[in-house]
Design a protein around this motif. Structure first.
Motif, PDB file in Angstrom:
ATOM      1  N   TYR A 250      -3.372 -50.846   5.875  1.00 40.75           N
ATOM      2  CA  TYR A 250      -3.972 -49.533   5.708  1.00 40.75           C
ATOM      3  C   TYR A 250      -3.608 -48.541   6.884  1.00 40.75           C
ATOM      4  O   TYR A 250      -3.340 -47.242   6.735  1.00 40.75           O
ATOM      5  CB  TYR A 250      -5.156 -49.608   5.523  1.00 40.75           C
ATOM      6  CG  TYR A 250      -5.856 -50.273   4.313  1.00 40.75           C
ATOM      7  CD1 TYR A 250      -5.280 -49.788   2.975  1.00 40.75           C
ATOM      8  CD2 TYR A 250      -6.876 -51.181   4.263  1.00 40.75           C
ATOM      9  CE1 TYR A 250      -5.540 -50.392   2.017  1.00 40.75           C
ATOM     10  CE2 TYR A 250      -7.266 -51.658   3.219  1.00 40.75           C
ATOM     11  CZ  TYR A 250      -6.662 -51.312   1.976  1.00 40.75           C
ATOM     12  OH  TYR A 250      -7.018 -51.879   0.721  1.00 40.75           O
TER      13      TYR A 250
ATOM     14  N   TYR B  17      -4.576 -40.984  -2.564  1.00 36.73           N
ATOM     15  CA  TYR B  17      -4.232 -42.384  -1.808  1.00 36.73           C
ATOM     16  C   TYR B  17      -4.836 -43.516  -2.869  1.00 36.73           C
ATOM     17  O   TYR B  17      -5.854 -43.785  -2.622  1.00 36.73           O
ATOM     18  CB  TYR B  17      -4.898 -41.989  -0.290  1.00 36.73           C
ATOM     19  CG  TYR B  17      -4.416 -43.446   0.274  1.00 36.73           C
ATOM     20  CD1 TYR B  17      -3.354 -43.560   1.234  1.00 36.73           C
ATOM     21  CD2 TYR B  17      -5.407 -44.492   0.514  1.00 36.73           C
ATOM     22  CE1 TYR B  17      -3.102 -44.997   1.588  1.00 36.73           C
ATOM     23  CE2 TYR B  17      -5.213 -45.516   1.307  1.00 36.73           C
ATOM     24  CZ  TYR B  17      -4.053 -45.555   1.823  1.00 36.73           C
ATOM     25  OH  TYR B  17      -3.821 -46.789   2.466  1.00 36.73           O
ATOM     26  N   ASP B  18      -3.836 -44.182  -3.410  1.00 39.74           N
ATOM     27  CA  ASP B  18      -4.193 -45.373  -4.050  1.00 39.74           C
ATOM     28  C   ASP B  18      -5.274 -45.097  -5.276  1.00 39.74           C
ATOM     29  O   ASP B  18      -6.204 -45.935  -5.226  1.00 39.74           O
ATOM     30  CB  ASP B  18      -4.706 -46.532  -2.972  1.00 39.74           C
ATOM     31  CG  ASP B  18      -4.434 -47.744  -3.633  1.00 39.74           C
ATOM     32  OD1 ASP B  18      -3.668 -47.928  -4.617  1.00 39.74           O
ATOM     33  OD2 ASP B  18      -5.472 -48.759  -2.913  1.00 39.74           O
TER      34      ASP B  18
ATOM     35  N   GLU C  89       0.790 -44.820  -4.428  1.00 43.24           N
ATOM     36  CA  GLU C  89       0.250 -45.747  -5.472  1.00 43.24           C
ATOM     37  C   GLU C  89       1.167 -46.920  -5.712  1.00 43.24           C
ATOM     38  O   GLU C  89       2.396 -46.998  -5.321  1.00 43.24           O
ATOM     39  CB  GLU C  89       0.505 -44.708  -6.775  1.00 43.24           C
ATOM     40  CG  GLU C  89      -0.456 -43.567  -6.903  1.00 43.24           C
ATOM     41  CD  GLU C  89      -2.130 -43.725  -6.676  1.00 43.24           C
ATOM     42  OE1 GLU C  89      -2.425 -44.892  -7.068  1.00 43.24           O
ATOM     43  OE2 GLU C  89      -2.577 -42.975  -6.111  1.00 43.24           O
ATOM     44  N   PRO C  90       0.595 -48.106  -6.457  1.00 42.38           N
ATOM     45  CA  PRO C  90       1.241 -49.271  -6.820  1.00 42.38           C
ATOM     46  C   PRO C  90       2.208 -48.962  -7.987  1.00 42.38           C
ATOM     47  O   PRO C  90       2.326 -48.375  -8.860  1.00 42.38           O
ATOM     48  CB  PRO C  90       0.163 -50.232  -7.323  1.00 42.38           C
ATOM     49  CG  PRO C  90      -0.837 -48.967  -7.974  1.00 42.38           C
ATOM     50  CD  PRO C  90      -0.793 -47.834  -7.075  1.00 42.38           C
TER      51      PRO C  90
ATOM     52  N   HIS D  31       1.874 -53.812 -11.000  1.00 42.64           N
ATOM     53  CA  HIS D  31       0.711 -54.020 -10.558  1.00 42.64           C
ATOM     54  C   HIS D  31      -0.368 -54.207 -11.211  1.00 42.64           C
ATOM     55  O   HIS D  31      -1.206 -55.006 -11.276  1.00 42.64           O
ATOM     56  CB  HIS D  31       0.255 -52.563  -9.649  1.00 42.64           C
ATOM     57  CG  HIS D  31      -1.217 -52.329  -9.402  1.00 42.64           C
ATOM     58  ND1 HIS D  31      -1.635 -53.009  -8.428  1.00 42.64           N
ATOM     59  CD2 HIS D  31      -2.158 -51.809 -10.241  1.00 42.64           C
ATOM     60  CE1 HIS D  31      -2.996 -52.781  -8.210  1.00 42.64           C
ATOM     61  NE2 HIS D  31      -3.302 -51.955  -9.184  1.00 42.64           N
TER      62      HIS D  31
ATOM     63  N   ARG E 277       7.374 -46.627   1.623  1.00 42.50           N
ATOM     64  CA  ARG E 277       5.936 -46.944   2.043  1.00 42.50           C
ATOM     65  C   ARG E 277       6.180 -47.831   3.244  1.00 42.50           C
ATOM     66  O   ARG E 277       7.240 -48.574   3.568  1.00 42.50           O
ATOM     67  CB  ARG E 277       5.573 -47.862   0.800  1.00 42.50           C
ATOM     68  CG  ARG E 277       4.099 -48.409   1.186  1.00 42.50           C
ATOM     69  CD  ARG E 277       3.628 -49.183  -0.043  1.00 42.50           C
ATOM     70  NE  ARG E 277       2.190 -49.255  -0.036  1.00 42.50           N
ATOM     71  CZ  ARG E 277       1.524 -48.863  -1.179  1.00 42.50           C
ATOM     72  NH1 ARG E 277       1.968 -48.692  -2.519  1.00 42.50           N
ATOM     73  NH2 ARG E 277       0.108 -48.926  -1.358  1.00 42.50           N
TER      74      ARG E 277
ATOM     75  N   GLY F 226       5.962 -48.940  -4.987  1.00 41.77           N
ATOM     76  CA  GLY F 226       4.881 -48.281  -4.685  1.00 41.77           C
ATOM     77  C   GLY F 226       5.440 -47.311  -3.164  1.00 41.77           C
ATOM     78  O   GLY F 226       5.002 -47.928  -2.122  1.00 41.77           O
TER      79      GLY F 226
END
Length: 241
Positions: free
Chosen positions: A34, A120-121, A150-151, A155, A197, A234
């Motif tokens: 994170y 964010y996610d 994002e995934p 996912h 990422r 992601g």
């Protein structure tokens, strides 16, 4: 029913779940990831004091860290309990959020107001990503950017995702860059860029030369940066209005 389930999510997790959400990222086993991601996110943003709309922000830890960087942040979530936690975290971090609002990011009450919109996610929890991105587009000033993380593909089939969907009723959708970009183009975004990422540090060597495992891991990572593969994973997507 999905939105009612999203609203009730934190209540269904109970006191332990609420405490965990309130104390993210520090409370989470993925705290290192994170922190890497929020650092990478900040590197993609214009300089403070740009106005940032942080969508689906949960307990508001991302909003608070952005505010600590000097951004003017409006934090949102669909769940009132999450917005209450945003206010708690703002007090704890001694930052002032421009606003902390209960709102559905598929139907935002903003038009031409923000320099940055952040998913964010959270976009993968949407019922309709096109509605969400259209709403973000309206909220942005001309030339503003929308940043997503994002995934990717797979996912929705992961064990934790299936458990969340089956037991808590929340959406856990695949949301790779290819889908985000196609949806963003359909609502008017003029340009996009995909950024890698953050990834776990690779052990390069314990001696003078890298070992076979390190070489194989580096090779897989290099191949994984190929555009067709990256568009399924992601990664950060930066969309320009």
């Amino acid at each position: 029913m999905a939105k009612e389930d999203e609203i009730a999510y934190i209540e269904r997790l109970g006191p332990i779940g609420r405490e965990h959400a309130l104390n993210k990222p520090w409370s989470d086993v993925e705290r290192g990831r994170y922190l890497q991601e929020i650092g990478a996110l900040v590197s993609l943003l214009p300089q403070p004091p740009a106005r940032v709309l942080d969508l689906g922000a949960g307990s508001g830890w991302t909003s608070c860290l952005l505010a600590m960087c000097g951004y003017s942040v409006t934090s949102t979530d669909i769940a009132p309990e999450m917005v209450t936690m945003q206010t708690e975290n703002a007090r704890r971090y001694n930052v002032e959020l421009e606003a902390s609002l209960v709102t559905d990011f598929e139907h935002l009450p903003f038009e031409n107001e923000f320099d940055v919109v952040v998913f964010y996610d959270c976009l993968h929890h949407s019922d309709d990503e096109v509605l969400a991105l259209r709403s973000a587009f309206r909220a942005l000033r001309p030339g503003g950017i929308c940043v997503t993380l994002e995934p990717g593909v797979g996912h929705s089939d992961a064990h934790m995702s299936r458990n969340a969907t089956d037991n808590l009723g929340v959406n856990e959708r695949d949301m790779p860059p290819s889908l985000i970009i196609a949806s963003a183009r359909s609502v008017g975004f003029s340009a996009h860029a995909v950024h890698e990422r953050p990834v776990d540090p690779i052990l390069l060597t314990r001696g003078r030369r890298p070992g076979p495992r390190s070489i194989a891991t580096l090779a897989r990572r290099f191949i994984g940066r190929a555009t067709p593969i990256a568009m399924r994973r992601g990664h950060f997507v930066v969309l320009t209005k």
